[in-house]
Design an enzyme around this catalytic site. Structure first.
Site, PDB file in Angstrom:
ATOM      1  N   ASP A 170       0.812  -1.211   0.000  1.00 26.28           N
ATOM      2  CA  ASP A 170       0.000   0.000   0.000  1.00 26.28           C
ATOM      3  C   ASP A 170       0.850   1.267   0.000  1.00 26.28           C
ATOM      4  O   ASP A 170       2.009   1.257   0.422  1.00 26.28           O
ATOM      5  CB  ASP A 170      -0.882   0.029   1.250  1.00 26.28           C
ATOM      6  CG  ASP A 170      -2.047  -0.952   1.171  1.00 26.28           C
ATOM      7  OD1 ASP A 170      -2.042  -1.809   0.270  1.00 26.28           O
ATOM      8  OD2 ASP A 170      -2.938  -0.865   2.034  1.00 26.28           O
TER       9      ASP A 170
ATOM     10  N   HIS B 257      -5.983   3.248  -3.886  1.00 28.66           N
ATOM     11  CA  HIS B 257      -5.879   3.474  -2.436  1.00 28.66           C
ATOM     12  C   HIS B 257      -6.109   4.954  -2.125  1.00 28.66           C
ATOM     13  O   HIS B 257      -5.473   5.512  -1.231  1.00 28.66           O
ATOM     14  CB  HIS B 257      -4.498   3.005  -1.969  1.00 28.66           C
ATOM     15  CG  HIS B 257      -4.365   2.823  -0.474  1.00 28.66           C
ATOM     16  ND1 HIS B 257      -5.302   2.176   0.305  1.00 28.66           N
ATOM     17  CD2 HIS B 257      -3.370   3.181   0.388  1.00 28.66           C
ATOM     18  CE1 HIS B 257      -4.890   2.163   1.557  1.00 28.66           C
ATOM     19  NE2 HIS B 257      -3.722   2.773   1.637  1.00 28.66           N
TER      20      HIS B 257
ATOM     21  N   HIS C 246      -5.117   9.503   1.066  1.00 28.28           N
ATOM     22  CA  HIS C 246      -5.096   8.631   2.247  1.00 28.28           C
ATOM     23  C   HIS C 246      -5.866   9.195   3.441  1.00 28.28           C
ATOM     24  O   HIS C 246      -5.377   9.207   4.589  1.00 28.28           O
ATOM     25  CB  HIS C 246      -3.631   8.348   2.655  1.00 28.28           C
ATOM     26  CG  HIS C 246      -3.433   7.007   3.305  1.00 28.28           C
ATOM     27  ND1 HIS C 246      -3.628   6.771   4.647  1.00 28.28           N
ATOM     28  CD2 HIS C 246      -3.063   5.829   2.787  1.00 28.28           C
ATOM     29  CE1 HIS C 246      -3.369   5.509   4.924  1.00 28.28           C
ATOM     30  NE2 HIS C 246      -3.027   4.903   3.807  1.00 28.28           N
TER      31      HIS C 246
ATOM     32  N   HIS D 207       3.573  -2.403   3.135  1.00 26.73           N
ATOM     33  CA  HIS D 207       3.642  -1.050   2.578  1.00 26.73           C
ATOM     34  C   HIS D 207       4.960  -0.869   1.841  1.00 26.73           C
ATOM     35  O   HIS D 207       6.018  -1.190   2.389  1.00 26.73           O
ATOM     36  CB  HIS D 207       3.527  -0.012   3.698  1.00 26.73           C
ATOM     37  CG  HIS D 207       2.199  -0.023   4.396  1.00 26.73           C
ATOM     38  ND1 HIS D 207       1.882  -0.936   5.366  1.00 26.73           N
ATOM     39  CD2 HIS D 207       1.099   0.756   4.230  1.00 26.73           C
ATOM     40  CE1 HIS D 207       0.634  -0.714   5.787  1.00 26.73           C
ATOM     41  NE2 HIS D 207       0.131   0.306   5.119  1.00 26.73           N
TER      42      HIS D 207
HETATM   43 ZN    ZN Z   1      -2.494   3.029   3.317  1.00 23.22          ZN
END
Ligand code: ZN
Length: 284
Positions: A88, A138, A142, A232
């Site tokens: 991510d 995504h 954020h 991530h």
């Molecule tokens: Zn994230």
């Protein structure tokens, strides 16, 4: 014989030995384009090797079938020994290292990219796409989506799909809400964009930099058939994630678990109908 050597030497000189006439290699792609999927799916038909943006027509149809009965998943089923590694917040400065490890190990993965990160590192976004990895949404910045109005949420969700499409990837079919924060409006918007919301089975918490050993332990202790593993490639220093990744891949292989992309997991092992829908995980 000597004259033959002289002729050969002359030809060598004429064909580029001189400094002024030396040809530079023609500019090619920044990275070699690797065929991850035929290697990872040796039983797949030849047409399955045609991957655009890390998703095949069959995988896309598999997502449609799951969208017919749920808007959101956090795992596949245990029918096949497959797990999905997901990354991510990227692309970011560590993305090339992550890509290099995955390519070296011939391991497919899914990247949930942010619009803001694509804007900051467009070349790394293109590298991820060119290497055949699955690109997913995504949001742009954020946020905790459940805190936003529906129009604000739409800008975040549609904006990220547009940023992904703008650098050449197909419109994403998968979405992951930041912090696991979502509400009914999020689900409506994501569904209207023909995306399936993908949460996770295992949170490695690599963002908190708990140490490489801890990341490896968390990933492998939660890895089981159908698991979706959250990591991530950006959003902060990711040296521990980079160090953990080869050990996680080795550990999965020792457990006889095969890493696949999320679309492949959904195609092979769709989550069973009737599972309770994942709820807002952020607590906010
Ligand atoms: Zn994230």
């Amino acid at each position: 014989m000597l004259s033959l050597i002289a002729v050969v030497a002359l030809i060598a000189l004429a064909s580029g030995g001189g400094g002024a006439t030396r040809r530079t290699p023609s500019p090619g792609p920044a990275r070699p384009v690797m065929a991850l999927f035929p290697i990872s799916h040796p039983g797949a038909s030849p047409t399955a090797a045609v991957v655009v943006g890390g998703i095949t027509p069959a995988q896309s149809a598999g997502i449609d079938r799951v969208l017919a009965y749920t808007k959101s998943i956090s795992q596949g089923s245990a029918r096949k020994p497959e797990v999905a590694l997901t990354f991510d917040d990227g692309p970011g400065i560590n993305t090339p290292e992550i890509l290099a490890i995955l390519e070296h190990e011939r391991v497919p993965a899914t990247f949930f990219e942010m619009g803001r990160s694509i804007q900051a590192y467009p070349a790394f976004a293109r590298d991820t796409l060119a290497a055949g990895f699955t690109i997913a949404n995504h949001t742009v910045t954020h946020p905790f989506l459940a805190h936003l109005s529906e129009p604000e949420q739409r800008r975040e969700i549609v904006g990220a799909s547009q940023a992904i499409h703008a650098y050449g990837a197909p419109s994403p079919r998968l979405f992951r809400p930041p912090f696991g924060s979502f509400d009914n409006a999020t689900e409506r918007l994501v569904h209207a964009e023909r995306m399936l919301s993908v949460l996770w089975t295992v949170d490695t918490r690599d963002f908190s930099q708990p140490g490489t050993d801890q990341i490896v332990y968390t990933a492998l202790s939660g890895a089981k058939p159908g698991a979706i593993i959250l990591m991530h490639d950006a959003g902060g220093p990711r040296g521990q994630t980079v160090a953990a990744l080869p050990r996680i891949i080795n550990g999965l292989r020792r457990k006889h678990l095969r890493p696949v992309t999320v679309p492949q997991l959904i195609l092979d092992d769709p989550p069973p109908r009737g599972l309770p829908a994942p709820h807002n995980l952020s607590g906010r």
